[in-house]
Write a protein that holds these residues in place. Structure first.
Motif, PDB file in Angstrom:
ATOM      1  N   TYR A  68       0.860  -1.183   0.000  1.00  0.00           N
ATOM      2  CA  TYR A  68       0.000   0.000   0.000  1.00  0.00           C
ATOM      3  C   TYR A  68       0.897   1.234   0.000  1.00  0.00           C
ATOM      4  CZ  TYR A  68      -3.838  -3.036   1.610  1.00  0.00           C
ATOM      5  OH  TYR A  68      -4.790  -4.001   1.739  1.00  0.00           O
ATOM      6  N   TRP A  97      -9.199   0.503   3.115  1.00  0.00           N
ATOM      7  CA  TRP A  97     -10.423  -0.116   2.611  1.00  0.00           C
ATOM      8  C   TRP A  97     -10.790   0.402   1.223  1.00  0.00           C
ATOM      9  CZ3 TRP A  97      -9.353  -1.904   7.174  1.00  0.00           C
ATOM     10  CH2 TRP A  97      -9.978  -3.063   7.625  1.00  0.00           C
ATOM     11  N   THR A 101      -8.626  -1.866  -0.878  1.00  0.00           N
ATOM     12  CA  THR A 101      -8.844  -3.303  -0.724  1.00  0.00           C
ATOM     13  C   THR A 101     -10.298  -3.710  -0.925  1.00  0.00           C
ATOM     14  OG1 THR A 101      -7.022  -3.358   0.867  1.00  0.00           O
ATOM     15  CG2 THR A 101      -8.519  -5.238   0.852  1.00  0.00           C
ATOM     16  N   CYS A 102     -11.211  -2.982  -0.301  1.00  0.00           N
ATOM     17  CA  CYS A 102     -12.637  -3.324  -0.354  1.00  0.00           C
ATOM     18  C   CYS A 102     -13.446  -2.077  -0.710  1.00  0.00           C
ATOM     19  CB  CYS A 102     -13.114  -3.892   0.979  1.00  0.00           C
ATOM     20  SG  CYS A 102     -12.105  -5.230   1.624  1.00  0.00           S
ATOM     21  N   LEU A 116      -9.435  -8.973   7.716  1.00  0.00           N
ATOM     22  CA  LEU A 116      -9.205  -8.969   6.271  1.00  0.00           C
ATOM     23  C   LEU A 116      -8.284 -10.102   5.846  1.00  0.00           C
ATOM     24  CD1 LEU A 116      -8.757  -5.213   5.236  1.00  0.00           C
ATOM     25  CD2 LEU A 116     -10.712  -6.691   4.839  1.00  0.00           C
ATOM     26  N   LEU A 176      -8.601 -10.979   2.039  1.00  0.00           N
ATOM     27  CA  LEU A 176      -8.863  -9.711   1.353  1.00  0.00           C
ATOM     28  C   LEU A 176      -7.775  -8.682   1.637  1.00  0.00           C
ATOM     29  CD1 LEU A 176     -12.716  -9.309   1.913  1.00  0.00           C
ATOM     30  CD2 LEU A 176     -11.541 -10.029  -0.169  1.00  0.00           C
ATOM     31  N   LEU A 177      -6.646  -9.142   2.163  1.00  0.00           N
ATOM     32  CA  LEU A 177      -5.534  -8.220   2.419  1.00  0.00           C
ATOM     33  C   LEU A 177      -4.370  -8.636   1.521  1.00  0.00           C
ATOM     34  CD1 LEU A 177      -4.928  -5.799   4.337  1.00  0.00           C
ATOM     35  CD2 LEU A 177      -3.673  -7.414   5.766  1.00  0.00           C
ATOM     36  N   HIS A 183      -1.916  -6.982   0.255  1.00  0.00           N
ATOM     37  CA  HIS A 183      -0.625  -6.316   0.422  1.00  0.00           C
ATOM     38  C   HIS A 183      -0.047  -6.603   1.807  1.00  0.00           C
ATOM     39  CE1 HIS A 183      -1.638  -4.629  -3.295  1.00  0.00           C
ATOM     40  NE2 HIS A 183      -2.306  -3.563  -2.886  1.00  0.00           N
TER      41      HIS A 183
END
Length: 908
Positions: free
Chosen positions: A778, A803, A806-807, A828, A833-834, A836
């Motif tokens: 990030y 977020w 990512t989302c 996450l 969903l993470l 990085h």
């Protein structure tokens, strides 16, 4: 002293210092502060030794591996709070102040009349001046304050028997330091200063400074009163009078001094300022009121009477003598302005006074002066807000006077927009009069006061479709564009006009108005395109192109038309209009920029080149082609005006550009024209963005601060000094020292720009986000967190940034602590969903289609917060600052920087 950390936190919570206390997942105490001061206070409590701020073993060069926090702005408040601690021995504080005052930076020899210390030596001294305000028993306090006042306003050179002043950056910073130091001592020094200084301009500045810090201090008031009575310089008297007006509220000595000067001076400027100050501090004072009354009754000068009346209105509340005098002025004076002021003042001290209102109403109805009438209307509104008489009077004017209807309409626009009776009156005027001048006023008036009014829109449409007068028709279209937003009747009428008129000028006006009330209207766009493509009137084509750009459609075609006109017309005035239009609608457009560059490089007409350079400065932000063209002009042209314009434009669009920095440095070092050099210096100061840039300037210009340059070309010395002063404010002391004594390090060839730079040392090419997109990292901008110290706000901001990447379809959580953010990041991870593994913090700068990453100076609050996240995600900063082991710092000029970041990401 008996409380543990958490108990102390809860005590602070009860006292209202905090908004939250708790513990994170590792058991560490969490404090969420309402104000940064409390966080800085606890930081100051944690510092045991002033070596943390300034290495104790510093002699005259940087101590390797040590930070010089005394030069870091974010640590200033912590240092001051540390000096205010009661548990630190006075001897320890004394030692710190001594080390700061005697600091030596070893960057230059300074034995000039106007410069007597190094850059960081001044900065250290000014910190000491603020520090003694927390440690008032310091043995050197008086000496420090005296020196700061001398730097700020000058001192007497005993050897040369002349008054000595210092360079502007020194003076300005010293004057800023005076309000931060011990005010009692500063007032004493400023008081002494007035007895010796022969420089009246400096005396005025010192009087201003005294006025800033003298609130409630009898010595300051006595000094300003004495200056007022004794000095022969009227500008100094003005400052003294204004100073008394700032902080002499109710002080009899101040009031007496102002009264005395009013009765003795013949200078109208001094009298007016003294009266103004009396109006600020003499409320209810009989002597002040009586003096102003005498002036009103005896002076023949109307401006003096106006000032006296104004001040009397401020301080004479309920005073019978004041009211009687003002009423007498209303009856006897023949000057309308004086009568207006007198009525206004009478209304202040006796709200709703019928005589005052009657006077203003008579002026409104009888004067033939439009501005007087307007002022009378405003004054009437002031003394009786909402009084219907004001609007009624304006209506009478509107109906009866053919000379000042226009001014009455303007007044309505300011005091009563939307007045239905006024709108109806204007509509009747349109329907009943044949006089075109009256019609113009009515049409224009409806555009001022009738926004959204259907009756007004219908009347304007009627005029649009029936009048044969071209100017009235154009005026109606203009007014419709102001009040008819989205109105279908207005839109239809303008479309019909486009279909029926054969006059291109009327067509342009109708299309322009149609585009204003119905953005994107196809008929408006088609008409403007037709005019742009077919009209033989180049001025009209320019207007059509500009209108296309302004209504948000056809922008590229509009720009193409303006470019074509620029490249084909020989008419100089038309070219200037085309360039002006490009400057309005061509922001960032490559075609527009290329056209201006071609003019810059091919035309022999210097006025055109200068104009093109100025236009590039307005639309070429960050554009490499524009910057390169301006650089080439500076390298090749011999025309001074064109050079100045190019230098100024580089300052507007060349932020961070190495070529721009180099050419401006070259001009500053070599050109003999002081105006070009001054513009180059001003522009260079605007485009430096990184520490490498500042270091480069220091190394390039330090030789211009020699005794030879000081003696033979003081202007160059002064400009270079100011630039390097700015560099010192933006560079850590060790890095400045390195740049002063050694050329900037040449990086590894892989990380170096290959563009030759006039034989100078080169720097690592800037890091971009695009060059890191292949990494699971990030890359977050710290702009939103630059000055944030509240833990909860940092948590929220980081949550939103992560977020969003990512989302983007989910609402981000709202953590208040590092522990809560850690928990959300772990969630996450479990959800996969993470993607990085790390965060790189930097400052983001968008230019030329790329996002450049620039170094930052992370705040203690952000560092502390990030340390608590490292168990979940790795964190690094693009910075010169040394960081603790759990955080990673990448210097921006590090060789093979991208490879180093890649290696770090692989290891985490």
């Amino acid at each position: 002293e008996e409380l543990d950390e958490t108990s102390l936190g809860y005590l602070a919570l009860r006292l209202g210092w905090l908004n939250r206390v708790g513990r994170d997942g590792r058991g560490d105490a969490i404090f969420a502060f309402y104000h940064a001061t409390f966080q800085e206070y606890f930081a100051a409590l944690a510092v045991e030794n002033w070596d943390y701020f300034l290495p104790r073993n510093h002699v005259d060069c940087p101590v390797e591996g040590k930070r010089y926090r005394i030069f870091e702005p974010q640590w200033k408040q912590v240092i001051l709070l540390w000096l205010g601690r009661g548990d630190i021995a006075d001897e320890e504080k004394e030692g710190f102040i001594r080390a700061v005052v005697e600091f030596e930076d070893s960057c230059g020899e300074w034995s000039f009349e106007k410069v007597d210390k190094g850059f960081y030596e001044y900065r250290a001294y000014f910190l000491a001046a603020a520090g003694i305000n927390e440690f008032k028993v310091c043995s050197r306090a008086a000496e420090i304050v005296r020196q700061v006042v001398n730097w700020g306003f000058g001192e007497f050179d005993i050897e040369k028997q002349e008054w000595r002043t210092f360079l502007n950056p020194i003076e300005e910073e010293a004057r800023k330091a005076i309000p931060e130091t011990i005010k009692r001592l500063a007032i004493t020094e400023l008081t002494t200063f007035f007895e010796y200084s022969p420089n009246q301009t400096t005396c005025k500045s010192a009087a201003d400074s005294l006025g800033q810090i003298g609130q409630g201090n009898p010595e300051a008031i006595t000094t300003l009163a004495r200056i007022l009575k004794t000095t022969q310089d009227e500008t100094t008297r003005w400052s003294a009078a204004e100073g008394l007006g700032k902080f002499g509220e109710g002080n009899l000595e101040a009031i007496s001094a102002l009264v005395q000067i009013l009765e003795t001076t013949q200078d109208e400027g001094t009298r007016i300022r003294a009266m103004r100050s009396l109006g600020q501090i003499g409320r209810g004072n009989p002597e002040a009121i009586a003096t102003l009354v005498r002036i009103l009754e005896t002076t023949q000068d109307e401006s003096t009477r106006i000032s006296a009346g104004n001040s009397l209105g401020q301080i004479g509340q309920g005073n019978l003598e004041a009211m009687t005098t003002l009423a007498r002025i209303l009856k006897t004076t023949h000057d309308d302005w004086t009568r207006i002021r007198a009525a206004e003042s009478l209304g202040q001290i006796d709200p709703g006074n019928p005589e005052a209102m009657a006077t203003l109403a008579r002026i409104l109805e009888t004067t033939n002066n439009e501005w007087t009438r307007r002022k009378a209307a405003k004054s009437l509104d002031k003394i009786d807000p909402g009084n219907p008489e004001e609007s009624a009077t304006l209506l009478r004017i509107l109906k009866t006077s053919k000379y000042i209807r226009r001014r009455a309409v303007y007044s309505f626009g300011e005091i009563d927009p939307g007045n239905l009776e006024a709108i109806a009156t204007l509509v009747r005027m349109l329907d009943t009069t044949e006089n075109k001048y009256t019609r113009w006023s009515a049409v224009e008036g409806l555009g001022k006061i009738a926004e959204g009014n259907l009756e007004a829109i219908t009347a304007l449409v009627r005029i649009l479709e029936t009048t044969q007068d071209k100017d009235t028709r154009i005026g109606a279209a203009r007014s419709l564009s102001q009040i008819g937003q989205g109105n279908t009747e207005a839109i239809s009428a303008l479309v019909r006009m486009l279909d029926t008129t054969d006059d291109d000028w009327i067509s342009w006006r109708m299309a322009h108005s149609l585009g204003a009330i119905d953005p994107g209207n196809p008929e408006a766009i088609a008409t403007l395109v037709r005019i742009r493509e077919t009209s033989e009137d180049e001025d009209l084509r320019i207007r059509a192109a500009r209108s296309l750009g302004q209504i948000g459609q056809g922008n590229l075609e509009a720009i193409a038309t303006l470019v074509q006109i620029l490249e084909t017309t020989q008419d100089k005035s038309i070219r200037r209009k085309a360039e002006a239009s490009l400057s309005q609608i061509g922001q960032g457009n490559p075609e527009a920029i290329s056209a201006l560059v071609r003019i810059l490089e091919t035309t022999q007409y210097e006025r055109a080149r200068r104009s093109a350079a100025e236009s590039l400065g307005q639309i070429g932000q960050g554009n490499p082609e524009a910057i390169s063209a301006l650089v080439r002009i500076l390298e090749t042209t011999e025309n001074k005006s064109t050079s100045r314009s190019a230098a100024e434009s580089l300052g507007q669009i060349g932020q961070g550009n190495p070529g721009a920095i180099s050419v401006l440095l070259q001009i500053i070092r070599t050109t003999e024209n002081q105006y070009i050099r001054r513009e180059a210096a001003k522009s260079l100061g605007k485009i430096l963005t990184t520490r490498q840039h500042y270091a480069k300037v220091v190394f390039a210009l330090k030789d211009c601060l020699s005794d030879e340059v000081y003696q033979n070309n003081f202007d160059r010395f002064n400009e270079c000094y100011q630039l390097i002063w700015n560099c010192a404010e933006n560079l850590p002391y060790p890095q400045f020292y390195q740049a002063w004594h050694n050329p900037p390090t040449t990086p590894h060839p892989e990380a170096t720009e290959q563009t030759p730079n006039r034989g100078e040392q080169t720097f690592a090419s800037p890091l971009t986000w695009e060059s890191l997109q292949h990494l699971p990292i990030y890359c977050l901008s710290v702009d939103l967190l630059a000055n944030e110290t509240r833990e909860g706000e940092i948590a929220l901001t980081l949550s939103e940034l992560i977020w969003e990447i990512t989302c983007p379809d989910e609402d981000p959580p709202e953590p208040a602590t590092p522990a809560e953010l850690r928990r959300h990041l772990k969630t996450l991870k479990r959800r996969k969903l993470l993607p990085h593994r790390a965060i790189l913090f930097a400052k983001h700068h968008r230019s030329g289609g790329q996002t450049f990453l620039e170094p930052i100076q992370p705040t203690p609050a952000l560092i502390t917060f990030c340390e608590k996240l490292t168990g979940v995600i790795a964190i690094a900063f693009l910075t010169e600052e040394p960081l603790e082991a759990q955080l990673k710092g990448f210097p921006p000029n590090q060789p093979n920087l991208i490879s180093a970041i890649e290696t770090w990401v692989e290891e985490v």
